[in-house]
Every structure is written in C-alpha cells, then in structure tokens.
Design a protein around this motif. Sequence first.
Motif, PDB file in Angstrom:
ATOM      1  N   ASP A   1       0.815  -1.216   0.000  1.00 43.44           N
ATOM      2  CA  ASP A   1       0.000   0.000   0.000  1.00 43.44           C
ATOM      3  C   ASP A   1       0.851   1.271   0.000  1.00 43.44           C
ATOM      4  O   ASP A   1       1.669   1.492   0.899  1.00 43.44           O
ATOM      5  N   ALA A   2       0.628   2.108  -1.013  1.00 43.62           N
ATOM      6  CA  ALA A   2       1.445   3.310  -1.176  1.00 43.62           C
ATOM      7  C   ALA A   2       1.281   4.276   0.000  1.00 43.62           C
ATOM      8  O   ALA A   2       2.258   4.857   0.478  1.00 43.62           O
ATOM      9  N   TYR A   3       0.056   4.458   0.451  1.00 48.31           N
ATOM     10  CA  TYR A   3      -0.176   5.425   1.527  1.00 48.31           C
ATOM     11  C   TYR A   3       0.578   5.025   2.794  1.00 48.31           C
ATOM     12  O   TYR A   3       1.233   5.852   3.432  1.00 48.31           O
ATOM     13  N   ALA A   4       0.517   3.735   3.140  1.00 46.23           N
ATOM     14  CA  ALA A   4       1.191   3.256   4.353  1.00 46.23           C
ATOM     15  C   ALA A   4       2.697   3.461   4.256  1.00 46.23           C
ATOM     16  O   ALA A   4       3.345   3.888   5.226  1.00 46.23           O
ATOM     17  N   VAL A   5       3.264   3.173   3.092  1.00 47.56           N
ATOM     18  CA  VAL A   5       4.706   3.374   2.897  1.00 47.56           C
ATOM     19  C   VAL A   5       5.048   4.859   3.009  1.00 47.56           C
ATOM     20  O   VAL A   5       6.054   5.242   3.621  1.00 47.56           O
ATOM     21  N   GLY A   6       4.189   5.707   2.432  1.00 45.52           N
ATOM     22  CA  GLY A   6       4.416   7.149   2.508  1.00 45.52           C
ATOM     23  C   GLY A   6       4.379   7.665   3.938  1.00 45.52           C
ATOM     24  O   GLY A   6       5.224   8.479   4.341  1.00 45.52           O
ATOM     25  N   VAL A   7       3.407   7.193   4.708  1.00 46.37           N
ATOM     26  CA  VAL A   7       3.314   7.617   6.116  1.00 46.37           C
ATOM     27  C   VAL A   7       4.520   7.106   6.900  1.00 46.37           C
ATOM     28  O   VAL A   7       5.092   7.830   7.728  1.00 46.37           O
ATOM     29  N   ALA A   8       4.950   5.877   6.630  1.00 42.70           N
ATOM     30  CA  ALA A   8       6.126   5.334   7.323  1.00 42.70           C
ATOM     31  C   ALA A   8       7.368   6.174   7.021  1.00 42.70           C
ATOM     32  O   ALA A   8       8.132   6.524   7.930  1.00 42.70           O
ATOM     33  N   ALA A   9       7.559   6.521   5.747  1.00 43.10           N
ATOM     34  CA  ALA A   9       8.722   7.347   5.363  1.00 43.10           C
ATOM     35  C   ALA A   9       8.671   8.708   6.061  1.00 43.10           C
ATOM     36  O   ALA A   9       9.681   9.221   6.564  1.00 43.10           O
ATOM     37  N   TRP A  10       7.486   9.269   6.106  1.00 41.72           N
ATOM     38  CA  TRP A  10       7.262  10.557   6.779  1.00 41.72           C
ATOM     39  C   TRP A  10       7.624  10.448   8.265  1.00 41.72           C
ATOM     40  O   TRP A  10       8.359  11.270   8.807  1.00 41.72           O
ATOM     41  N   ARG A  11       7.126   9.402   8.920  1.00 41.52           N
ATOM     42  CA  ARG A  11       7.387   9.228  10.352  1.00 41.52           C
ATOM     43  C   ARG A  11       8.861   8.946  10.637  1.00 41.52           C
ATOM     44  O   ARG A  11       9.354   9.240  11.734  1.00 41.52           O
ATOM     45  N   LEU A  12       9.570   8.377   9.672  1.00 33.91           N
ATOM     46  CA  LEU A  12      10.998   8.110   9.852  1.00 33.91           C
ATOM     47  C   LEU A  12      11.840   9.378   9.730  1.00 33.91           C
ATOM     48  O   LEU A  12      13.028   9.369  10.041  1.00 33.91           O
ATOM     49  N   GLY A  13      11.193  10.468   9.244  1.00 30.83           N
ATOM     50  CA  GLY A  13      11.906  11.739   9.155  1.00 30.83           C
ATOM     51  C   GLY A  13      12.070  12.266   7.740  1.00 30.83           C
ATOM     52  O   GLY A  13      12.693  13.311   7.531  1.00 30.83           O
TER      53      GLY A  13
END
Length: 429
Positions: free
Chosen positions: A345-357
């Motif tokens: 899922d693209a959205y989940a990966v995007g949120v994870a990248a965001w949360r990683l900084g």
Amino acid sequence: MSETHDAVDVIRTKRDGGTLDAAQIDWVVDAYTRGVVAEEQMSALAMAILLNGMDRTEISRWTAAMIASGERMDFAGLSRPTADKHSTGGVGDKITLPLAPLVAVFGVAVPQLSGRGLGHTGGTLDKLESVPGWRAALSNDEMLRQLEDVGAVICQAGSGLAPADRKLYALRDVTGTVEAIPLIASSIMSKKIAEGTSALVLDVKVGSGAFMKDLGAARELARTMVDLGTDAGVRTVALLTDMSTPLGLTAGNALEVRESVEVLAGGGPADVVDLTVALAVEMLAGADRPTSEDDVRAALADGRAMDVWRRMITAQDGDPDAPLPLARETDVVRAAHDGVLTSLDAYAVGVAAWRLGAGRARREDAVQAGAGVEMHAKPGDVVRAGDPLLTLHTDTPEKFARAHEALAGAWSVGEDGAGRTEVVIDRVA
C-alpha cells in the motif's frame, strides 16, 4: 480603492447554486489577496464552491484572476521551446529528477518550479537538497541563463507567482475545502500558467497513495485542468497514473535521488523508467519536437540524459559526484512466509517514510536527507520466508516503532498475485 462588490453577496450567489460572473470573481480574488475580504468570508465561499461546484467559464476566470494577482514569467527570449510537467503527488514519485534532463536532451527547455513535501508525499526540492551543495533558490536571471545553457532547471518558485493561491491554499488546508476540484485545478493551473511554459503535461495520480483515491474524481480533475490550460493557450494533456503501490523501490529524499541516478544511468525500476519515458514523449510532442519512445529510451541508455543531469546539478552548486547522505540506523521488515507479494500500500509506505523523518508535518519542520523506506519487492514478485521486504532508514531509531505502526497490514503475501499493473491508466487531452 473603493470596493465595487460585497463579499456577502458573492458568497450568497454561490451558496444558492448561482454562477459567479467575471466581475464578481475578479473582485473577490483581488480583494482577498489585498486583505479586504476576510478569512472567514473566503472560508464560506470556498465551502460553497466545494458543495456547489463551478462551471468551466467560472473556473477559467477564477484561475485568470489568481494569475493576475502576481507576476508572470516569460520564456519567449529562449532559443528553444519550453515544456513543463506537474504531478499531483504520490509516494516514491521522483519522476521530475530524471525527466527534466531527459527532455532537455531533445532541445526542449524544462523549467520545473517545484515545491517541498508536506505529509506523506515527498517534495522534489527536499529530495534534491540531499545532494551536497545544491541550492533551490535561483533568481529569474539565473533560471533563464541555466535554461539556455543546460536546458533544464529544477528550483523553487518565486513568491511573486500567484500570491492569491498561496493565501487560499493555506486557508483550504484548515477549512476542510482541500477536495474542491475547482479550487485544486485553479491552484495548480494558476501557478503553471503563470510560469509561462508553452506546453504542460499533468501527471494525475490515482490510488491509495494519491490525493485522488477514486478514478472518477481523478478523471474529473484531469479534464478540468486540461480545459483550463487549453483556455489559457497552453498545450495541455494529462496522464492518469497508478499510485496504489509506491513508484519505484524507494520513498525518501536521498534514497530517491540515488534511484533517479540509476534511471539516468540506463537502469532503475521499470515503472519509474516507463512513466519517465511516457511523460517525456508527451512533453516533446507538446513542444513540437515529436520523438519516438525508442529514441527517448535511448537517451537514458546512452548517457545523454545523465550528462544533462550532471550539468544541471553543477549549475546549481551541487556536486553530482559527492556521496549522498545515508541514515545512521536501519531496520529490516521480512516476509513471514513463502508466496507472491500481492499488494503493497502506497499510503502506508508514505506515512512510514514521513514518520521516519523523510517528510514534515508543518512547513517549518526540517527533514532528514537519509530517512525513508527502501522496498525489496513489488506486487507480483515471488518472496521466500525471511526475505527482506522493506528496509527502514532513519537517524532517530525511536521513530521505528511509529513507522512499523503505519505499515501494519500494508502488504499481503498470497499464493499467486495478479502481476504488475501498467503505471499509465489513461490519457486526457
């Protein structure tokens, strides 16, 4: 300046399903930019537009009024035609980086005025700022000189372009009116038309990682923007492209630059190459330099696009040979069992990248150059138990837990997958 209209009358017209005339639109956009129309009044009007819509004439006039609020760029003095691309934003969308130099190979100037990321979609400037020394801010003279000498520039837009949009964009964000298609379309197109390019290709993303989740809404947005460009005398086409799965195998700043350089070196993930080539073919056609897909692919394979990339980065004080930043910490997510990766899922990966900084929650936040998500498999790939699926990158390991939360349920491994889907879904012209 005496005010010729009343904001409440304009609000009532749209609230009651009426059509705003040219004089009302010109006045309300100008008066709002000057601070005569209050924020709460423009909030009410934006909500009325969200609920009741606008027709093509209204949207066209609204866009023209936003353009008129600021300056317009003029590329008429260049020795080559211009073409531009705008993406509505997605996860792993690094296409601008290989695309601008690729199109420049064929004698078309590419003025890519880009932005920074907010939320789960990355910003082109954030990605390029991971290149040591590279600077986003150029004067108009520097930009024109680089377009003439190199053929491509990626830089931040000056504050003089469509200032009405900057004000209205911030308001939409806090009033639940971001989704209004007339306001999305006029926001994007006012800036793109003010940039002065003669041809424009729109990459309208559809799917979980995109702003538009629904194909029908994405098609309506594409149609509206193509009509706005056409009405303003800009050759405009749109491609609807898939954003249910991230583009390529990276989401994050330096990670995406590294992948873009792979594409420019003739390699890189097939979906990134395919979309870069498809958009380049459209841009070249719009600029009256029609070029076959085979010829465009050849410019990636033989190093011509890489040569332009190196000159473009160097012209903006970047070092194309400097090592890119690496995050200090990594964490690997592994497949629990054998099978085929059926979804990611693209959205989940995007949120994870965001949360990683890799991204920011507020405009003033800093981003980590090395943070993000690296993907080791895409839907359709066979995986074995224990194989790495994702590697998470960050300088701040306490962020791993929140990234893992975002990724819960983000992928599935089954007995058979549907295989890869085409990245280009449709074309609107």
